[in-house]
Design a protein around this motif. Sequence first.
Motif, PDB file in Angstrom:
ATOM      1  N   GLY A 135     -20.057  -9.109  77.601  1.00 39.12           N
ATOM      2  CA  GLY A 135     -18.756  -9.374  78.182  1.00 39.12           C
ATOM      3  C   GLY A 135     -18.747  -9.602  79.678  1.00 39.12           C
ATOM      4  O   GLY A 135     -17.833 -10.247  80.204  1.00 39.12           O
ATOM      5  N   THR A 136     -19.756  -9.089  80.388  1.00 39.10           N
ATOM      6  CA  THR A 136     -19.764  -9.206  81.855  1.00 39.10           C
ATOM      7  C   THR A 136     -20.985  -9.928  82.401  1.00 39.10           C
ATOM      8  O   THR A 136     -21.159 -10.007  83.620  1.00 39.10           O
ATOM      9  CB  THR A 136     -19.674  -7.822  82.509  1.00 39.10           C
ATOM     10  N   ASP A 137     -21.849 -10.438  81.508  1.00 41.98           N
ATOM     11  CA  ASP A 137     -23.072 -11.137  81.929  1.00 41.98           C
ATOM     12  C   ASP A 137     -23.945 -10.248  82.807  1.00 41.98           C
ATOM     13  O   ASP A 137     -24.455 -10.661  83.855  1.00 41.98           O
ATOM     14  CB  ASP A 137     -22.726 -12.433  82.680  1.00 41.98           C
ATOM     15  N   LYS A 138     -24.157  -9.006  82.352  1.00 44.64           N
ATOM     16  CA  LYS A 138     -24.995  -8.076  83.100  1.00 44.64           C
ATOM     17  C   LYS A 138     -25.940  -7.330  82.169  1.00 44.64           C
ATOM     18  O   LYS A 138     -25.628  -7.092  80.996  1.00 44.64           O
ATOM     19  CB  LYS A 138     -24.139  -7.065  83.862  1.00 44.64           C
TER      20      LYS A 138
ATOM     21  N   GLU B 107     -28.931  -3.056  88.141  1.00 49.92           N
ATOM     22  CA  GLU B 107     -27.942  -3.918  87.501  1.00 49.92           C
ATOM     23  C   GLU B 107     -28.412  -5.351  87.693  1.00 49.92           C
ATOM     24  O   GLU B 107     -28.553  -5.819  88.816  1.00 49.92           O
ATOM     25  CB  GLU B 107     -26.574  -3.706  88.149  1.00 49.92           C
ATOM     26  N   ILE B 108     -28.700  -6.044  86.593  1.00 52.14           N
ATOM     27  CA  ILE B 108     -29.288  -7.379  86.651  1.00 52.14           C
ATOM     28  C   ILE B 108     -28.270  -8.412  86.178  1.00 52.14           C
ATOM     29  O   ILE B 108     -27.848  -8.370  85.019  1.00 52.14           O
ATOM     30  CB  ILE B 108     -30.554  -7.451  85.771  1.00 52.14           C
ATOM     31  N   PRO B 109     -27.863  -9.355  87.034  1.00 50.28           N
ATOM     32  CA  PRO B 109     -26.928 -10.393  86.588  1.00 50.28           C
ATOM     33  C   PRO B 109     -27.646 -11.458  85.777  1.00 50.28           C
ATOM     34  O   PRO B 109     -28.759 -11.871  86.107  1.00 50.28           O
ATOM     35  CB  PRO B 109     -26.387 -10.957  87.904  1.00 50.28           C
ATOM     36  N   THR B 110     -27.005 -11.915  84.710  1.00 47.22           N
ATOM     37  CA  THR B 110     -27.533 -13.028  83.924  1.00 47.22           C
ATOM     38  C   THR B 110     -26.650 -14.251  84.173  1.00 47.22           C
ATOM     39  O   THR B 110     -25.677 -14.188  84.913  1.00 47.22           O
ATOM     40  CB  THR B 110     -27.559 -12.689  82.429  1.00 47.22           C
ATOM     41  N   LYS B 111     -27.001 -15.366  83.549  1.00 50.12           N
ATOM     42  CA  LYS B 111     -26.254 -16.609  83.739  1.00 50.12           C
ATOM     43  C   LYS B 111     -24.770 -16.400  83.426  1.00 50.12           C
ATOM     44  O   LYS B 111     -24.417 -15.834  82.389  1.00 50.12           O
ATOM     45  CB  LYS B 111     -26.822 -17.698  82.835  1.00 50.12           C
TER      46      LYS B 111
ATOM     47  N   SER C  56     -34.227 -12.595  77.831  1.00 47.16           N
ATOM     48  CA  SER C  56     -32.870 -12.264  77.396  1.00 47.16           C
ATOM     49  C   SER C  56     -32.286 -13.432  76.614  1.00 47.16           C
ATOM     50  O   SER C  56     -32.294 -14.570  77.104  1.00 47.16           O
ATOM     51  CB  SER C  56     -31.991 -11.951  78.613  1.00 47.16           C
ATOM     52  N   ILE C  57     -31.784 -13.156  75.416  1.00 43.86           N
ATOM     53  CA  ILE C  57     -31.155 -14.221  74.646  1.00 43.86           C
ATOM     54  C   ILE C  57     -29.665 -14.232  74.972  1.00 43.86           C
ATOM     55  O   ILE C  57     -28.986 -13.197  74.941  1.00 43.86           O
ATOM     56  CB  ILE C  57     -31.408 -14.055  73.135  1.00 43.86           C
ATOM     57  N   LEU C  58     -29.170 -15.425  75.345  1.00 44.68           N
ATOM     58  CA  LEU C  58     -27.775 -15.598  75.731  1.00 44.68           C
ATOM     59  C   LEU C  58     -26.999 -16.147  74.533  1.00 44.68           C
ATOM     60  O   LEU C  58     -27.204 -17.288  74.120  1.00 44.68           O
ATOM     61  CB  LEU C  58     -27.677 -16.541  76.928  1.00 44.68           C
TER      62      LEU C  58
ATOM     63  N   LYS D 238     -36.279 -10.934  88.897  1.00 43.23           N
ATOM     64  CA  LYS D 238     -35.810 -12.237  89.348  1.00 43.23           C
ATOM     65  C   LYS D 238     -35.736 -13.201  88.161  1.00 43.23           C
ATOM     66  O   LYS D 238     -36.664 -13.266  87.340  1.00 43.23           O
ATOM     67  CB  LYS D 238     -36.759 -12.814  90.400  1.00 43.23           C
ATOM     68  N   SER D 239     -34.648 -13.956  88.080  1.00 45.18           N
ATOM     69  CA  SER D 239     -34.537 -14.998  87.063  1.00 45.18           C
ATOM     70  C   SER D 239     -35.437 -16.158  87.456  1.00 45.18           C
ATOM     71  O   SER D 239     -35.317 -16.703  88.552  1.00 45.18           O
ATOM     72  CB  SER D 239     -33.090 -15.471  86.947  1.00 45.18           C
ATOM     73  N   VAL D 240     -36.365 -16.539  86.554  1.00 42.70           N
ATOM     74  CA  VAL D 240     -37.331 -17.590  86.880  1.00 42.70           C
ATOM     75  C   VAL D 240     -37.223 -18.812  85.966  1.00 42.70           C
ATOM     76  O   VAL D 240     -37.822 -19.849  86.244  1.00 42.70           O
ATOM     77  CB  VAL D 240     -38.777 -17.043  86.836  1.00 42.70           C
ATOM     78  N   GLN D 241     -36.439 -18.709  84.880  1.00 42.07           N
ATOM     79  CA  GLN D 241     -36.386 -19.840  83.945  1.00 42.07           C
ATOM     80  C   GLN D 241     -35.248 -19.637  82.946  1.00 42.07           C
ATOM     81  O   GLN D 241     -34.934 -18.507  82.565  1.00 42.07           O
ATOM     82  CB  GLN D 241     -37.719 -19.952  83.185  1.00 42.07           C
ATOM     83  N   ILE D 242     -34.617 -20.745  82.539  1.00 41.37           N
ATOM     84  CA  ILE D 242     -33.648 -20.739  81.445  1.00 41.37           C
ATOM     85  C   ILE D 242     -33.970 -21.918  80.541  1.00 41.37           C
ATOM     86  O   ILE D 242     -34.086 -23.054  81.009  1.00 41.37           O
ATOM     87  CB  ILE D 242     -32.196 -20.852  81.959  1.00 41.37           C
ATOM     88  N   LEU D 243     -34.144 -21.640  79.246  1.00 39.12           N
ATOM     89  CA  LEU D 243     -34.502 -22.675  78.286  1.00 39.12           C
ATOM     90  C   LEU D 243     -33.512 -22.711  77.133  1.00 39.12           C
ATOM     91  O   LEU D 243     -32.975 -21.671  76.729  1.00 39.12           O
ATOM     92  CB  LEU D 243     -35.909 -22.433  77.731  1.00 39.12           C
TER      93      LEU D 243
END
Length: 307
Positions: free
Chosen positions: A170-173, A193-197, A216-218, A235-240
């Motif tokens: 719900g909060t992309d965290k 606390e790690i933010p995601t896309k 992390s699966i979105l 650190k976010s390094v890639q989104i596929l």
Amino acid sequence: MLGGSPYATYAQHTKMYVGTYTSNSDSKGVYIFDFDEKTGQAILSSTIVMSNPSFLARKGNILYAVNEDTQGQLSAYDLEKGILLNQYSTEGMHPCHVALSPVIPVAVVSNYSSGSLCLYSLNEDGSIAHMDDFLQFKGSGPDKKRQEGPHIHSAFFTKDGSEVYVSDLGTDKIYVFSIEQRDGKYKFVKRHEIPTKAGGGPRHLAFSKDQQTFYSILELTGEVQVFRKSANEWKSVQILPLYSPGFDGEHGGADIKITEDGSYVLATNRGTANVLCIYEILKDGKLKKRTDYFRFGGLTSEFECFS
């Protein structure tokens, strides 16, 4: 077991535990199968009757199930004795995940609809002792329909059990907690606390073999986001994508697993995408898309390769 090839299997029989939704269906609860890993044949051996056991976790002879009802519960069942040990309220709505610590006798349960997290201590016989801690989350995300509030979807322990990673769709965290014992009870202690896309909706995650990367699966965007540890920070390094080029339909990123040898990531996307995707894990932890996608359609299964 999955080996060097993502398709390798060994001749081995194992027990397979299947949780189901029982509301408005003919399902009875948990179904236990004898599964032949070589042939893929599954023979039903027994059934445990209970309400909406949507997610399961097992330790030895004890099976834990979340009962995904409006008034959620955690159930502990002794497989050897064939009896329900006990059930405890989750103090929330629609629990959807349960995780067991590899080092201390606790279970962590995620309440999806009410956006909360429960910590239970366990007795020596595997039964639930009591709820030791409870966290209610706050916040929202950009998707007004799916992210109107917090939706805790899962909790995964690190290999050594020192931390637990909690995904909030719900909060992309992704929240990181340690669990410490204070005054005779176990407590959550927030570490990171790690933010995601934004708008992605993190659901589940999986750690690399060296624990320096996690995937992390979105759910909402049907993607995998790769996080790499650097100077003790993620650190976010890639989104596929978990879909074929040009796909324009409904996503439902669901689960993500890493093969036992640590070479491949397997991830599923429900909705109209309806695929199982395979990615090779590179030396730096990033993923390389293979041309292998399993797409399931109608009553039969098809195999499609996308470039």
